[in-house]
Design an enzyme around this catalytic site. Structure first.
Site, PDB file in Angstrom:
ATOM      1  N   LYS A   1      -1.366  14.109   1.730  1.00  0.00           N
ATOM      2  CA  LYS A   1      -1.076  15.524   2.267  1.00  0.00           C
ATOM      3  C   LYS A   1      -0.309  15.351   3.785  1.00  0.00           C
ATOM      4  O   LYS A   1      -0.553  14.185   4.180  1.00  0.00           O
ATOM      5  CB  LYS A   1      -2.488  16.041   2.805  1.00  0.00           C
ATOM      6  CG  LYS A   1      -3.331  15.051   3.430  1.00  0.00           C
ATOM      7  CD  LYS A   1      -4.340  15.772   4.205  1.00  0.00           C
ATOM      8  CE  LYS A   1      -5.261  14.718   4.982  1.00  0.00           C
ATOM      9  NZ  LYS A   1      -5.399  14.805   6.498  1.00  0.00           N
TER      10      LYS A   1
ATOM     11  N   HIS B   1      -1.565  -0.512   0.735  1.00  0.00           N
ATOM     12  CA  HIS B   1      -0.125  -0.683   0.782  1.00  0.00           C
ATOM     13  C   HIS B   1       0.581  -1.802   1.509  1.00  0.00           C
ATOM     14  O   HIS B   1       1.628  -2.432   0.822  1.00  0.00           O
ATOM     15  CB  HIS B   1       0.228   0.789   1.566  1.00  0.00           C
ATOM     16  CG  HIS B   1       0.518   1.770   0.501  1.00  0.00           C
ATOM     17  ND1 HIS B   1      -0.622   2.629  -0.122  1.00  0.00           N
ATOM     18  CD2 HIS B   1       1.601   2.274  -0.152  1.00  0.00           C
ATOM     19  CE1 HIS B   1      -0.063   3.483  -0.651  1.00  0.00           C
ATOM     20  NE2 HIS B   1       1.222   3.617  -0.811  1.00  0.00           N
TER      21      HIS B   1
END
Lengths: 186, 279
Positions: free
Chosen positions: A102, A37
């Site tokens: 999550k 990322h």
């Protein structure tokens, strides 16, 4: 309710998914964690091309275990998403419409989801052996030096996820818990 | 003096790394199954069913239960009458290196916390040495995932904060963690000692089977009370609501200074893994 989607996921389709929906995802998705990322967002800042087709894409926050012979991938469950919060708004702006992870997201991510039309899916954390059965093909397409953190192109079949946060900002972590606690008082 | 060859230590560490990552301990399985029976909230039941299915697949196919195969925490209880032939630290690291490579486990360790280049073989292990009476060497390998490790906290309470302060802090840590550490969780609590010893005790507490309570009645009762309080929060499996937020609370404690009350809470997920062998 249970829905089936096949990638790519357009912004319009993303807006139709609602918090609490069970969804089975099929098609191509990409993997990226912290380090990948960081690199993707640096490329965006430099105005360079990304190594994946970000438009209408779903990114799965996962660093799988190595594949055994004959298997496409090792165990492949979700990692905790908040570590990607610093980068997600940029990728959503670039066209990402779905994230699978999550745990909680911050206000900036949710704002970007509402503004551009994106959803946050949860896969069951700690169920990597089970979830890997839904991956039919895996291929490293960028940042091989990152090992488990490299970007992979996955082909998945009926990957089970739940919409945690939808494009209106509804959040299953709040509503699910409240509904359960209310059920105790009935 | 009993001699133990470091080569033997390497082999055992290697084997334990692979077995711990692929096979959930029996006490954990039994506890998850038990909680599934007690869980009345349908969405939570469904998740617990998937968790049970998952550890079954891992068992059957010899694959990691979770893709975060952790940093290898290795506890060595070395009998004082044992003489290790060779380099014990290198033997442990070589065992981890071979176990994580040959066992298809994920390499999740970076050499420098700022520079962050992966070491490529999951070394170094986090090694905890303890000298004990006797001529045996007890090795426990506990792969520790960081989704839950990141949700752990420590606080230096004041003595006046007392028992209530301890309870409040444990609940705060679990509440702050919410869905992030993959509930249902196991909560390791260390009380007393110094700043670092409290954290060590919290980790050590996670090594105790979840069906074994503290051997002092006061702390055994406190473990049960805290478990009930945590499971009244409603966070539930994966944070989608439900009773089963925690599977167990394990507390370890030790003496401390007149001015202090350190409390550390080390969170572990429903994949609380450890395996032990005695040489």
């Amino acid at each position: 309710m249970e829905k089936r989607i096949t990638t790519p996921l357009t912004r319009e389709q993303a807006r139709e998914l609602k918090s609490g929906d069970s969804v089975l995802i099929s098609g191509v998705i990409y993997t990226a964690r912290d380090a990948a990322h960081k690199r993707l967002v640096e490329l965006v800042k430099q105005g360079k091309e990304l190594p994946l087709d970000i438009k209408d894409s779903i990114i799965y926050y996962v660093g799988p275990t190595p594949a055994k012979e004959g298997q496409p991938i090792g165990s492949a469950g979700p990692t905790t998403s908040y570590r990607m919060d610093a980068y997600s708004p940029t990728l959503i702006e670039q066209g990402e419409t779905g994230m699978i992870g999550k745990g909680k997201r911050n206000a900036e991510v949710i704002e970007a989801m509402k503004k551009h039309g994106a959803v946050y899916f949860g896969a069951i954390g700690g169920c990597g052996a089970l979830l890997s059965n839904c991956v039919t093909k895996a291929e490293v397409i960028a940042y091989e030096d990152l090992g488990a953190e490299a970007i992979r192109r996955l082909e998945v079949k009926d990957l089970p996820v739940v919409v945690i946060i939808d494009s209106e900002g509804n959040n299953l972590y709040e509503t699910g818990r409240n509904k359960y606690l209310e059920s105790l008082n009935k | 003096m009993r001699e133990i060859n470091s080569e033997k230590i390497k082999e055992v560490v290697k084997k334990l790394c692979i077995e711990a990552n692929c096979h959930l301990p029996q006490d954990m399985k039994a506890r998850i199954d038990e909680c599934r029976e007690c869980e009345k909230w349908a969405p939570a039941q469904e998740i617990l069913d998937r968790i049970i299915e998952n550890y079954g697949i891992a068992d059957k196919n010899n694959v990691p239960i979770c893709q975060d195969t952790g940093v290898a925490c290795v506890f060595l209880e070395i009998g004082q009458d044992v003489h290790v032939l060779g380099d014990i630290k290198e033997a442990v690291n070589q065992g981890v290196r071979e176990g994580y490579t040959e066992g298809y486990l994920r390499k999740s360790v970076v050499k420098d916390p700022i520079d962050r280049v992966n070491t490529g073989d999951n070394t170094p292990a986090m090694i905890y040495y303890d000298i004990v009476p006797g001529d045996e060497l007890k090795i426990t390998v506990a792969p520790k995932g960081f989704g839950s490790e990141n949700m752990s906290q420590i606080k230096m309470l004041k003595p006046s904060d007392g028992l209530q302060g301890v309870k409040d802090f444990v609940l705060k840590v679990v509440e702050d963690a919410g869905p992030n550490p993959c509930p249902p969780i196991v909560v390791g609590v260390g009380i007393g000692g110094t700043f670092d010893k409290a954290a060590y005790l919290a980790k050590k507490a996670l090594m105790r089977p979840v069906n074994v309570r503290n051997n002092e009645k006061f702390y055994a009762d406190l473990e049960n009370e805290l478990l009930d309080m945590i499971n009244a929060l409603g966070i539930g499996p994966q944070g989608f609501g439900g009773k089963t937020t925690a599977l167990a609370v394990n507390i370890e404690k030790m003496p401390t200074h007149i001015a202090g009350l350190p409390v550390a809470v080390n969170i572990n997920c429903h994949v609380t893994r450890h395996k032990t062998e005695v040489l």
